[in-house]
Design a protein around this motif. Structure first.
Motif, PDB file in Angstrom:
ATOM      1  N   TYR A  71       0.849  -1.143  -0.125  1.00 38.40           N
ATOM      2  CA  TYR A  71       0.196  -0.166   0.076  1.00 38.40           C
ATOM      3  C   TYR A  71       0.838   1.254   0.010  1.00 38.40           C
ATOM      4  O   TYR A  71       0.547   2.063  -0.757  1.00 38.40           O
ATOM      5  CB  TYR A  71      -1.022   0.049   1.250  1.00 38.40           C
ATOM      6  CG  TYR A  71      -1.562   1.415   1.455  1.00 38.40           C
ATOM      7  CD1 TYR A  71      -2.809   1.867   0.804  1.00 38.40           C
ATOM      8  CD2 TYR A  71      -1.104   2.193   2.368  1.00 38.40           C
ATOM      9  CE1 TYR A  71      -3.308   3.050   0.929  1.00 38.40           C
ATOM     10  CE2 TYR A  71      -1.768   3.601   2.627  1.00 38.40           C
ATOM     11  CZ  TYR A  71      -2.945   3.801   1.782  1.00 38.40           C
ATOM     12  OH  TYR A  71      -3.595   4.951   2.019  1.00 38.40           O
ATOM     13  N   TRP A  72       1.845   1.231   1.034  1.00 44.16           N
ATOM     14  CA  TRP A  72       2.691   2.628   0.806  1.00 44.16           C
ATOM     15  C   TRP A  72       3.502   2.588  -0.226  1.00 44.16           C
ATOM     16  O   TRP A  72       3.961   3.798  -0.675  1.00 44.16           O
ATOM     17  CB  TRP A  72       3.506   2.440   2.221  1.00 44.16           C
ATOM     18  CG  TRP A  72       2.857   2.877   3.681  1.00 44.16           C
ATOM     19  CD1 TRP A  72       2.531   1.817   4.635  1.00 44.16           C
ATOM     20  CD2 TRP A  72       1.914   4.004   3.948  1.00 44.16           C
ATOM     21  NE1 TRP A  72       1.726   2.137   5.602  1.00 44.16           N
ATOM     22  CE2 TRP A  72       1.408   3.444   5.156  1.00 44.16           C
ATOM     23  CE3 TRP A  72       1.504   4.838   3.364  1.00 44.16           C
ATOM     24  CZ2 TRP A  72       0.446   4.216   5.570  1.00 44.16           C
ATOM     25  CZ3 TRP A  72       0.656   5.826   3.968  1.00 44.16           C
ATOM     26  CH2 TRP A  72       0.196   5.713   5.003  1.00 44.16           C
ATOM     27  N   ASP A  73       4.095   1.521  -0.915  1.00 44.56           N
ATOM     28  CA  ASP A  73       4.706   1.616  -2.185  1.00 44.56           C
ATOM     29  C   ASP A  73       3.792   2.226  -3.295  1.00 44.56           C
ATOM     30  O   ASP A  73       4.560   3.048  -3.920  1.00 44.56           O
ATOM     31  CB  ASP A  73       5.146   0.177  -2.454  1.00 44.56           C
ATOM     32  CG  ASP A  73       5.868   0.259  -3.820  1.00 44.56           C
ATOM     33  OD1 ASP A  73       7.398   0.445  -3.532  1.00 44.56           O
ATOM     34  OD2 ASP A  73       5.541   0.082  -4.867  1.00 44.56           O
TER      35      ASP A  73
ATOM     36  N   ASP B 154      10.950  -5.228  -7.276  1.00 45.61           N
ATOM     37  CA  ASP B 154      11.118  -5.713  -5.835  1.00 45.61           C
ATOM     38  C   ASP B 154      10.684  -4.378  -5.109  1.00 45.61           C
ATOM     39  O   ASP B 154      10.655  -3.294  -5.111  1.00 45.61           O
ATOM     40  CB  ASP B 154      12.816  -5.529  -5.617  1.00 45.61           C
ATOM     41  CG  ASP B 154      13.380  -6.807  -6.322  1.00 45.61           C
ATOM     42  OD1 ASP B 154      12.873  -7.893  -6.226  1.00 45.61           O
ATOM     43  OD2 ASP B 154      14.559  -6.707  -6.810  1.00 45.61           O
ATOM     44  N   PHE B 155      10.292  -4.837  -3.723  1.00 39.74           N
ATOM     45  CA  PHE B 155      10.092  -3.523  -2.693  1.00 39.74           C
ATOM     46  C   PHE B 155      11.062  -3.543  -1.945  1.00 39.74           C
ATOM     47  O   PHE B 155      11.926  -4.644  -1.748  1.00 39.74           O
ATOM     48  CB  PHE B 155       9.071  -4.172  -1.862  1.00 39.74           C
ATOM     49  CG  PHE B 155       7.787  -4.182  -2.214  1.00 39.74           C
ATOM     50  CD1 PHE B 155       6.856  -3.134  -2.764  1.00 39.74           C
ATOM     51  CD2 PHE B 155       7.013  -5.687  -2.570  1.00 39.74           C
ATOM     52  CE1 PHE B 155       5.735  -3.164  -3.329  1.00 39.74           C
ATOM     53  CE2 PHE B 155       5.843  -5.610  -3.143  1.00 39.74           C
ATOM     54  CZ  PHE B 155       5.215  -4.603  -3.410  1.00 39.74           C
ATOM     55  N   LEU B 156      11.492  -2.150  -1.543  1.00 39.49           N
ATOM     56  CA  LEU B 156      12.698  -2.077  -0.496  1.00 39.49           C
ATOM     57  C   LEU B 156      12.234  -1.542   0.737  1.00 39.49           C
ATOM     58  O   LEU B 156      11.581  -0.388   0.648  1.00 39.49           O
ATOM     59  CB  LEU B 156      13.794  -1.079  -1.273  1.00 39.49           C
ATOM     60  CG  LEU B 156      15.120  -0.958  -0.374  1.00 39.49           C
ATOM     61  CD1 LEU B 156      15.686  -2.142  -0.102  1.00 39.49           C
ATOM     62  CD2 LEU B 156      15.920   0.100  -1.207  1.00 39.49           C
ATOM     63  N   LEU B 157      12.454  -2.134   1.991  1.00 41.88           N
ATOM     64  CA  LEU B 157      11.755  -1.781   3.025  1.00 41.88           C
ATOM     65  C   LEU B 157      12.893  -1.574   4.020  1.00 41.88           C
ATOM     66  O   LEU B 157      13.926  -2.218   4.263  1.00 41.88           O
ATOM     67  CB  LEU B 157      11.018  -3.005   3.931  1.00 41.88           C
ATOM     68  CG  LEU B 157      10.417  -2.713   5.041  1.00 41.88           C
ATOM     69  CD1 LEU B 157       9.369  -1.659   5.253  1.00 41.88           C
ATOM     70  CD2 LEU B 157       9.760  -4.095   5.514  1.00 41.88           C
ATOM     71  N   ALA B 158      12.716  -0.286   4.695  1.00 40.76           N
ATOM     72  CA  ALA B 158      13.731   0.059   5.727  1.00 40.76           C
ATOM     73  C   ALA B 158      13.205  -0.053   7.031  1.00 40.76           C
ATOM     74  O   ALA B 158      12.033   0.758   7.438  1.00 40.76           O
ATOM     75  CB  ALA B 158      14.424   1.231   5.396  1.00 40.76           C
ATOM     76  N   GLN B 159      13.810  -0.506   8.128  1.00 38.13           N
ATOM     77  CA  GLN B 159      13.249  -0.558   9.542  1.00 38.13           C
ATOM     78  C   GLN B 159      14.275   0.020  10.536  1.00 38.13           C
ATOM     79  O   GLN B 159      15.724  -0.516  10.229  1.00 38.13           O
ATOM     80  CB  GLN B 159      12.840  -1.875   9.806  1.00 38.13           C
ATOM     81  CG  GLN B 159      11.770  -2.408   9.042  1.00 38.13           C
ATOM     82  CD  GLN B 159      11.127  -3.757   9.613  1.00 38.13           C
ATOM     83  OE1 GLN B 159      11.795  -4.700   9.682  1.00 38.13           O
ATOM     84  NE2 GLN B 159      10.073  -3.553  10.472  1.00 38.13           N
ATOM     85  N   TYR B 160      14.087   0.602  11.480  1.00 37.94           N
ATOM     86  CA  TYR B 160      15.129   1.462  12.226  1.00 37.94           C
ATOM     87  C   TYR B 160      15.014   1.079  13.619  1.00 37.94           C
ATOM     88  O   TYR B 160      15.660   1.426  14.407  1.00 37.94           O
ATOM     89  CB  TYR B 160      14.675   3.060  12.286  1.00 37.94           C
ATOM     90  CG  TYR B 160      15.128   3.537  10.753  1.00 37.94           C
ATOM     91  CD1 TYR B 160      16.368   4.481  10.644  1.00 37.94           C
ATOM     92  CD2 TYR B 160      14.315   3.426   9.615  1.00 37.94           C
ATOM     93  CE1 TYR B 160      16.652   4.976   9.452  1.00 37.94           C
ATOM     94  CE2 TYR B 160      14.543   4.080   8.438  1.00 37.94           C
ATOM     95  CZ  TYR B 160      15.910   4.941   8.622  1.00 37.94           C
ATOM     96  OH  TYR B 160      16.019   5.242   7.228  1.00 37.94           O
TER      97      TYR B 160
END
Length: 391
Positions: free
Chosen positions: A336-338, A359-365
């Motif tokens: 959804y956010w992509d 591809d999706f690229l997800l970042a987690q902090y």
């Protein structure tokens, strides 16, 4: 409650200052007759106006770099007009008073602000008597206990007279003026609210590791950012579930490597997931290229991993469009956010790289099991954008 009262007082203070002092601009620019004369005398070719225009460009570069110290008035007409999301002003002296305040060179400024800086991305010729600059400004509002840093990105449009002096400057902020790829006028209230909205203190989840991979902020727009990241070296592993990936890379960083060294990876944890869900790769940045370094080869290689499922890669400098969110990072939310990010990129004329189609690229902090408000992001690499060939 005490912090809430302090923040409310800070908000009232900022709004009062905006109304009472009418700051000229976060981004004013002036002129220097000596520089013009030097450029004219040294130029072998080109018209006199073109030479003066080049001298004006050099002045803007100096002023951005030094935050208007010195403030070179001679590049503007005395009654120059300035218009931005906060106010409309006339006169070079008012410009100087404002930049001196923002630069903490006045009594009031030294109480309110510190560390003001502008990063100039580009200067473009948009007409015979026009210039356009792209920039990023940041300043710390030190009057509040938590000393928040406000950031603005945008463009300045300059109108020049026959002597190549600036007669009018219009500043536009990406956060409020940019809509569907065009810069539009907005009310002064929107400008005040955008500034004040950056001054709050927000509680977020604990960081997963620590130091964040540095980046250059190119655009802070409504709903997304554009950032340029340096080249970096990372460890990576394929995974089925995220805890599996965190455990394997965490073990490597914790000492399961040939030198038994405890490493300090950078955040974020990056996860590349094919859109069919078949392939998943997690990577943790370990080292990044400093501005004064030519190659990652100058850095010592990280120790070899104890697990054959942990590998290493060098990632070139890239520019990404980024959407932040704090909802869960399930497949449906990421998709959804992509999609939401793609909508605004298309409207603003930014082109995604072909790899973003597969591809999706997800970042987690944040630490994997944190329960506080989380910082998650979807990243889309850009193939075409407004900062190509930046200064």
């Amino acid at each position: 409650m005490a912090r809430g009262r302090i923040f409310s007082l800070g908000l009232i203070l900022v709004v009062g200052l905006a109304a009472a002092f009418q700051p000229a601009s976060l981004f004013p620019h002036q002129r220097n007759a000596f520089a013009v004369k030097l450029a004219i005398n040294s130029a072998a070719t080109g018209s006199e106006f073109e030479v003066k225009k080049e001298a004006l460009k050099q002045c803007l570069k100096r002023e951005y770099l030094s935050f208007f110290a010195p403030f070179e008035k001679e590049f503007y007409v005395p009654n120059v007009r300035f218009i931005d999301p906060l106010n409309s002003l006339e006169g070079a002296d008012k410009y100087q008073g404002n930049v001196d305040m923002l630069g903490a060179r006045t009594a009031l400024g030294s109480f309110l602000f510190r560390d003001a800086s502008i990063n100039l991305h580009s200067i473009e010729d948009t007409g015979d008597r026009e210039l356009l600059t792209r920039w990023t400004l940041k300043v710390c509002f030190k009057a509040l206990p938590w000393q928040p840093v406000a950031r603005f990105t945008g463009v300045s449009k300059y109108q020049l007279d026959a002597d190549c002096l600036v007669v009018q400057q219009n500043d536009y902020w990406d956060s409020i003026n940019l809509r569907d790829g065009q810069y539009r006028e907005v009310s002064k209230l929107e400008g005040v609210l955008d500034f004040v909205g950056q001054l709050g203190e927000e509680a977020t989840a604990a960081s997963a590791m620590g130091t964040e991979l540095p980046f250059e902020l190119l655009r802070r727009a409504k709903g997304y950012e554009v950032r340029r990241y340096p080249a970096y070296r990372a460890c990576f592993t394929p995974y089925e579930t995220r805890p599996e990936g965190y455990d394997r890379l965490g073990s490597y960083a914790g000492g399961e490597n040939e030198s038994r060294e405890r490493l300090k990876p950078l955040v974020p944890s990056l996860q590349t997931v094919s859109k069919d869900g078949e392939n998943k790769i997690m990577e943790w940045p370990l080292q990044f290229l400093m501005p004064f370094e030519k190659s990652l080869a100058e850095k010592p290689a990280p120790p070899a991993a104890g697990s054959e499922r942990v590998g290493f890669k060098e990632v070139p400098s890239r520019t990404f469009a980024i959407k932040s969110f704090d909802s869960p990072t399930t497949a449906d939310y990421v998709r959804y956010w992509d999609a939401e990010l793609r909508k605004v990129l298309e409207a603003d004329g930014l082109v995604a790289s072909p790899e973003a189609d597969t591809d999706f690229l997800l970042a987690q902090y944040d630490a994997i099991f944190s329960i506080a408000k989380r910082r998650n992001e979807v990243w889309i690499p850009l193939a075409s954008h407004d900062w190509e060939g930046s200064c």
